[in-house]
Write a protein that holds these residues in place. Structure first.
Motif, PDB file in Angstrom:
ATOM      1  N   VAL A  57       2.446 -11.385  -2.149  1.00  0.00           N
ATOM      2  CA  VAL A  57       2.972 -10.023  -2.009  1.00  0.00           C
ATOM      3  C   VAL A  57       3.350  -9.823  -0.560  1.00  0.00           C
ATOM      4  O   VAL A  57       2.586 -10.181   0.342  1.00  0.00           O
ATOM      5  N   LYS A  58       4.534  -9.269  -0.312  1.00  0.00           N
ATOM      6  CA  LYS A  58       4.903  -8.911   1.058  1.00  0.00           C
ATOM      7  C   LYS A  58       5.752  -7.649   1.043  1.00  0.00           C
ATOM      8  O   LYS A  58       6.462  -7.375   0.068  1.00  0.00           O
ATOM      9  N   ALA A  59       5.649  -6.888   2.093  1.00  0.00           N
ATOM     10  CA  ALA A  59       6.447  -5.665   2.225  1.00  0.00           C
ATOM     11  C   ALA A  59       7.906  -6.038   2.434  1.00  0.00           C
ATOM     12  O   ALA A  59       8.218  -7.041   3.077  1.00  0.00           O
ATOM     13  N   THR A  60       8.786  -5.227   1.869  1.00  0.00           N
ATOM     14  CA  THR A  60      10.216  -5.474   2.011  1.00  0.00           C
ATOM     15  C   THR A  60      10.958  -4.143   2.080  1.00  0.00           C
ATOM     16  O   THR A  60      10.463  -3.123   1.601  1.00  0.00           O
ATOM     17  N   HIS A  61      12.110  -4.170   2.711  1.00  0.00           N
ATOM     18  CA  HIS A  61      12.944  -2.966   2.780  1.00  0.00           C
ATOM     19  C   HIS A  61      14.391  -3.375   2.579  1.00  0.00           C
ATOM     20  O   HIS A  61      14.907  -4.194   3.329  1.00  0.00           O
ATOM     21  N   TRP A  62      15.018  -2.825   1.541  1.00  0.00           N
ATOM     22  CA  TRP A  62      16.423  -3.100   1.295  1.00  0.00           C
ATOM     23  C   TRP A  62      17.252  -2.247   2.237  1.00  0.00           C
ATOM     24  O   TRP A  62      16.947  -1.075   2.454  1.00  0.00           O
ATOM     25  N   ASN A  63      18.279  -2.805   2.790  1.00  0.00           N
ATOM     26  CA  ASN A  63      19.133  -2.083   3.730  1.00  0.00           C
ATOM     27  C   ASN A  63      20.153  -1.240   2.958  1.00  0.00           C
ATOM     28  O   ASN A  63      21.341  -1.515   2.969  1.00  0.00           O
ATOM     29  N   LEU A  64      19.638  -0.212   2.285  1.00  0.00           N
ATOM     30  CA  LEU A  64      20.473   0.692   1.491  1.00  0.00           C
ATOM     31  C   LEU A  64      20.136   2.126   1.847  1.00  0.00           C
ATOM     32  O   LEU A  64      18.969   2.452   2.099  1.00  0.00           O
ATOM     33  N   GLY A  66      18.939   5.658   1.618  1.00  0.00           N
ATOM     34  CA  GLY A  66      17.962   6.327   0.765  1.00  0.00           C
ATOM     35  C   GLY A  66      16.794   5.478   0.322  1.00  0.00           C
ATOM     36  O   GLY A  66      15.894   5.963  -0.354  1.00  0.00           O
ATOM     37  N   SER A  67      16.777   4.197   0.675  1.00  0.00           N
ATOM     38  CA  SER A  67      15.638   3.364   0.282  1.00  0.00           C
ATOM     39  C   SER A  67      14.504   3.573   1.283  1.00  0.00           C
ATOM     40  O   SER A  67      14.735   3.743   2.474  1.00  0.00           O
ATOM     41  N   SER A  68      13.282   3.593   0.777  1.00  0.00           N
ATOM     42  CA  SER A  68      12.151   3.864   1.659  1.00  0.00           C
ATOM     43  C   SER A  68      11.103   2.758   1.631  1.00  0.00           C
ATOM     44  O   SER A  68       9.968   2.983   2.032  1.00  0.00           O
ATOM     45  N   GLY A  69      11.470   1.587   1.166  1.00  0.00           N
ATOM     46  CA  GLY A  69      10.554   0.449   1.205  1.00  0.00           C
ATOM     47  C   GLY A  69      10.015   0.057  -0.148  1.00  0.00           C
ATOM     48  O   GLY A  69      10.104   0.803  -1.117  1.00  0.00           O
ATOM     49  N   GLY A  70       9.474  -1.124  -0.177  1.00  0.00           N
ATOM     50  CA  GLY A  70       8.914  -1.652  -1.407  1.00  0.00           C
ATOM     51  C   GLY A  70       8.172  -2.940  -1.133  1.00  0.00           C
ATOM     52  O   GLY A  70       7.780  -3.211   0.002  1.00  0.00           O
ATOM     53  N   ASN A  81       5.550 -21.347 -14.855  1.00  0.00           N
ATOM     54  CA  ASN A  81       6.752 -20.548 -14.602  1.00  0.00           C
ATOM     55  C   ASN A  81       6.500 -19.601 -13.437  1.00  0.00           C
ATOM     56  O   ASN A  81       5.395 -19.074 -13.280  1.00  0.00           O
ATOM     57  N   THR A  82       7.524 -19.374 -12.623  1.00  0.00           N
ATOM     58  CA  THR A  82       7.411 -18.409 -11.526  1.00  0.00           C
ATOM     59  C   THR A  82       8.547 -17.405 -11.625  1.00  0.00           C
ATOM     60  O   THR A  82       9.597 -17.674 -12.200  1.00  0.00           O
ATOM     61  N   LEU A  83       8.315 -16.244 -11.040  1.00  0.00           N
ATOM     62  CA  LEU A  83       9.283 -15.155 -11.045  1.00  0.00           C
ATOM     63  C   LEU A  83       9.104 -14.364  -9.768  1.00  0.00           C
ATOM     64  O   LEU A  83       7.981 -14.098  -9.342  1.00  0.00           O
ATOM     65  N   THR A  84      10.204 -13.994  -9.145  1.00  0.00           N
ATOM     66  CA  THR A  84      10.166 -13.129  -7.978  1.00  0.00           C
ATOM     67  C   THR A  84      10.634 -11.745  -8.398  1.00  0.00           C
ATOM     68  O   THR A  84      11.717 -11.592  -8.965  1.00  0.00           O
ATOM     69  N   LEU A  85       9.810 -10.743  -8.132  1.00  0.00           N
ATOM     70  CA  LEU A  85      10.153  -9.347  -8.401  1.00  0.00           C
ATOM     71  C   LEU A  85      10.129  -8.591  -7.084  1.00  0.00           C
ATOM     72  O   LEU A  85       9.149  -8.661  -6.344  1.00  0.00           O
ATOM     73  N   SER A  86      11.205  -7.877  -6.800  1.00  0.00           N
ATOM     74  CA  SER A  86      11.254  -7.032  -5.616  1.00  0.00           C
ATOM     75  C   SER A  86      11.388  -5.588  -6.068  1.00  0.00           C
ATOM     76  O   SER A  86      12.231  -5.276  -6.909  1.00  0.00           O
ATOM     77  N   THR A  87      10.562  -4.725  -5.516  1.00  0.00           N
ATOM     78  CA  THR A  87      10.642  -3.302  -5.837  1.00  0.00           C
ATOM     79  C   THR A  87      11.153  -2.547  -4.618  1.00  0.00           C
ATOM     80  O   THR A  87      10.988  -2.998  -3.482  1.00  0.00           O
ATOM     81  N   GLN A  88      11.781  -1.423  -4.883  1.00  0.00           N
ATOM     82  CA  GLN A  88      12.246  -0.569  -3.805  1.00  0.00           C
ATOM     83  C   GLN A  88      12.179   0.870  -4.289  1.00  0.00           C
ATOM     84  O   GLN A  88      12.621   1.185  -5.395  1.00  0.00           O
ATOM     85  N   THR A  89      11.604   1.730  -3.477  1.00  0.00           N
ATOM     86  CA  THR A  89      11.509   3.149  -3.792  1.00  0.00           C
ATOM     87  C   THR A  89      12.675   3.867  -3.132  1.00  0.00           C
ATOM     88  O   THR A  89      13.045   3.547  -2.001  1.00  0.00           O
TER      89      THR A  89
END
Length: 153
Positions: A57-64, A66-70, A81-89
């Motif tokens: 798990v790592k913190a991420t911020h999309w450069n969009l 109104g995005s406030s991090g995820g 099996n592996t899967l990468t999921l990124s969330t953004q609020t």
């Protein structure tokens, strides 16, 4: 032949109807995804409920706007099996929906991998790869969380 319907007129009416029927069905069937605050971490909750392991798990911020991090999660199952999921609020429904439109504007193979985007309240969940068996287990739980709109909103 004024006053009679010609083959060309019939064909034109047929084409207009064939265009309008699918558009009408899409409008009637589709519904806007509700924007509401999501408590906790939906990905963690879904992983716990489905028996999927979170390996990173790592913190991420999309450069969009109104995005406030995820967070970005790497998930694994017992089959390797592996899967990468990124969330953004997002701060507003408009900002979230603008991000969805941006995602949909890029076709696969032109800078966009085969991935999927899921809406959970004010969050977007970006999954890569889209054909992961883990995603098949996680998405129903995320959709259930997305349907659990709090009362009073």
């Amino acid at each position: 032949m004024s006053g009679s319907i010609t083959l060309e007129h019939g064909l034109m009416v047929f084409l207009v109807v064939m265009f309008l029927i699918p558009c009408g069905i899409i409008i009637l069937v589709s519904q806007e995804a509700a924007y509401f605050p999501v408590s906790g971490e939906p990905v963690v909750d879904a992983a716990n409920l489905t028996g999927i392991t979170i390996t990173s798990v790592k913190a991420t911020h999309w450069n969009l706007t109104g995005s406030s991090g995820g967070k970005t999660y790497v998930l694994a199952d017992t089959n390797g099996n592996t899967l990468t999921l990124s969330t953004q609020t997002f701060e507003s429904a408009e900002a979230r929906d603008a991000a969805i439109r941006l995602y949909n504007s890029h076709p696969v193979g032109r800078g966009k991998p085969v991935s999927s985007l899921h809406i959970v309240g004010q969050q977007l969940v970006y999954a890569n790869p889209a054909n992961s068996p883990i995603l098949e287990k996680i998405v129903p739980v995320l959709k259930e969380k997305a349907r659990a709109v709090p009362t009073g909103t």
